[in-house]
Design a protein around this motif. Sequence first.
Motif, PDB file in Angstrom:
ATOM      1  N   LEU A 183      10.605  49.950  21.917  1.00 49.33           N
ATOM      2  CA  LEU A 183      10.253  50.836  23.020  1.00 49.33           C
ATOM      3  C   LEU A 183      10.362  52.296  22.587  1.00 49.33           C
ATOM      4  O   LEU A 183       9.462  53.105  22.836  1.00 49.33           O
ATOM      5  CB  LEU A 183      11.151  50.566  24.235  1.00 49.33           C
ATOM      6  N   VAL A 184      11.459  52.638  21.947  1.00 51.24           N
ATOM      7  CA  VAL A 184      11.664  54.012  21.476  1.00 51.24           C
ATOM      8  C   VAL A 184      10.605  54.385  20.445  1.00 51.24           C
ATOM      9  O   VAL A 184      10.008  55.474  20.518  1.00 51.24           O
ATOM     10  CB  VAL A 184      13.085  54.177  20.899  1.00 51.24           C
ATOM     11  N   ASP A 185      10.362  53.527  19.491  1.00 51.75           N
ATOM     12  CA  ASP A 185       9.366  53.831  18.466  1.00 51.75           C
ATOM     13  C   ASP A 185       7.980  53.989  19.076  1.00 51.75           C
ATOM     14  O   ASP A 185       7.225  54.909  18.712  1.00 51.75           O
ATOM     15  CB  ASP A 185       9.358  52.766  17.373  1.00 51.75           C
ATOM     16  N   ARG A 186       7.641  53.129  20.007  1.00 53.78           N
ATOM     17  CA  ARG A 186       6.321  53.236  20.640  1.00 53.78           C
ATOM     18  C   ARG A 186       6.222  54.515  21.460  1.00 53.78           C
ATOM     19  O   ARG A 186       5.196  55.201  21.428  1.00 53.78           O
ATOM     20  CB  ARG A 186       6.055  52.002  21.517  1.00 53.78           C
ATOM     21  N   PHE A 187       7.286  54.855  22.175  1.00 51.32           N
ATOM     22  CA  PHE A 187       7.322  56.107  22.936  1.00 51.32           C
ATOM     23  C   PHE A 187       7.022  57.303  22.022  1.00 51.32           C
ATOM     24  O   PHE A 187       6.162  58.125  22.316  1.00 51.32           O
ATOM     25  CB  PHE A 187       8.694  56.276  23.610  1.00 51.32           C
ATOM     26  N   TYR A 188       7.726  57.381  20.896  1.00 50.40           N
ATOM     27  CA  TYR A 188       7.531  58.521  19.997  1.00 50.40           C
ATOM     28  C   TYR A 188       6.183  58.460  19.286  1.00 50.40           C
ATOM     29  O   TYR A 188       5.592  59.502  18.994  1.00 50.40           O
ATOM     30  CB  TYR A 188       8.687  58.647  19.006  1.00 50.40           C
ATOM     31  N   ASP A 189       5.676  57.271  19.005  1.00 51.51           N
ATOM     32  CA  ASP A 189       4.339  57.166  18.412  1.00 51.51           C
ATOM     33  C   ASP A 189       3.286  57.717  19.375  1.00 51.51           C
ATOM     34  O   ASP A 189       2.365  58.423  18.958  1.00 51.51           O
ATOM     35  CB  ASP A 189       4.008  55.717  18.063  1.00 51.51           C
ATOM     36  N   VAL A 204       6.318  51.426  28.138  1.00 53.89           N
ATOM     37  CA  VAL A 204       6.850  50.364  28.993  1.00 53.89           C
ATOM     38  C   VAL A 204       5.732  49.405  29.383  1.00 53.89           C
ATOM     39  O   VAL A 204       5.908  48.184  29.375  1.00 53.89           O
ATOM     40  CB  VAL A 204       7.549  50.955  30.239  1.00 53.89           C
ATOM     41  N   GLY A 205       4.570  49.951  29.717  1.00 56.13           N
ATOM     42  CA  GLY A 205       3.437  49.115  30.109  1.00 56.13           C
ATOM     43  C   GLY A 205       2.977  48.182  29.007  1.00 56.13           C
ATOM     44  O   GLY A 205       2.527  47.060  29.277  1.00 56.13           O
ATOM     45  N   GLU A 206       3.094  48.620  27.757  1.00 57.55           N
ATOM     46  CA  GLU A 206       2.712  47.775  26.624  1.00 57.55           C
ATOM     47  C   GLU A 206       3.768  46.722  26.315  1.00 57.55           C
ATOM     48  O   GLU A 206       3.459  45.686  25.729  1.00 57.55           O
ATOM     49  CB  GLU A 206       2.483  48.641  25.382  1.00 57.55           C
TER      50      GLU A 206
END
Length: 123
Positions: free
Chosen positions: A16-22, A96-98
């Motif tokens: 989640l954190v990695d996707r957020f920052y990506d 979050v949606g992903e």
Amino acid sequence: MTPYQLLGGEGVVRWLVDRFYDIMDTDPAAAPLRAMHPADLAGSRQKLFMFLSGWLGGPQLFVQSFGHPRLRMRHMPFAVDESARDQWMHCMRQAVGELICEEALKAQLLAAFQDTADFMRNQ
């Protein structure tokens, strides 16, 4: 069960954190928010992961390493206005949606993120 457990623990929180920052790093809609961060996001990723682990009911990694989060105080050097809040939420909503298919959990997390993001405003 805690949200941390419902999400699946450490690996999912890290994702989640990695996707957020990506998203923040590549989405033009978040460019002003991205500009508030250092060029290398590794430290930001690690601190958010540590914070969210405890915030979601898992290990209190941030508190163990840095003490109380004091979120508003730590973010005072940055102009966190409604636009910055909305950009942060844009990235988190997408991540979050992903990640989460279960609608009740998704709604609970997004409401909590929204409350926290709104609390962070200092302008």
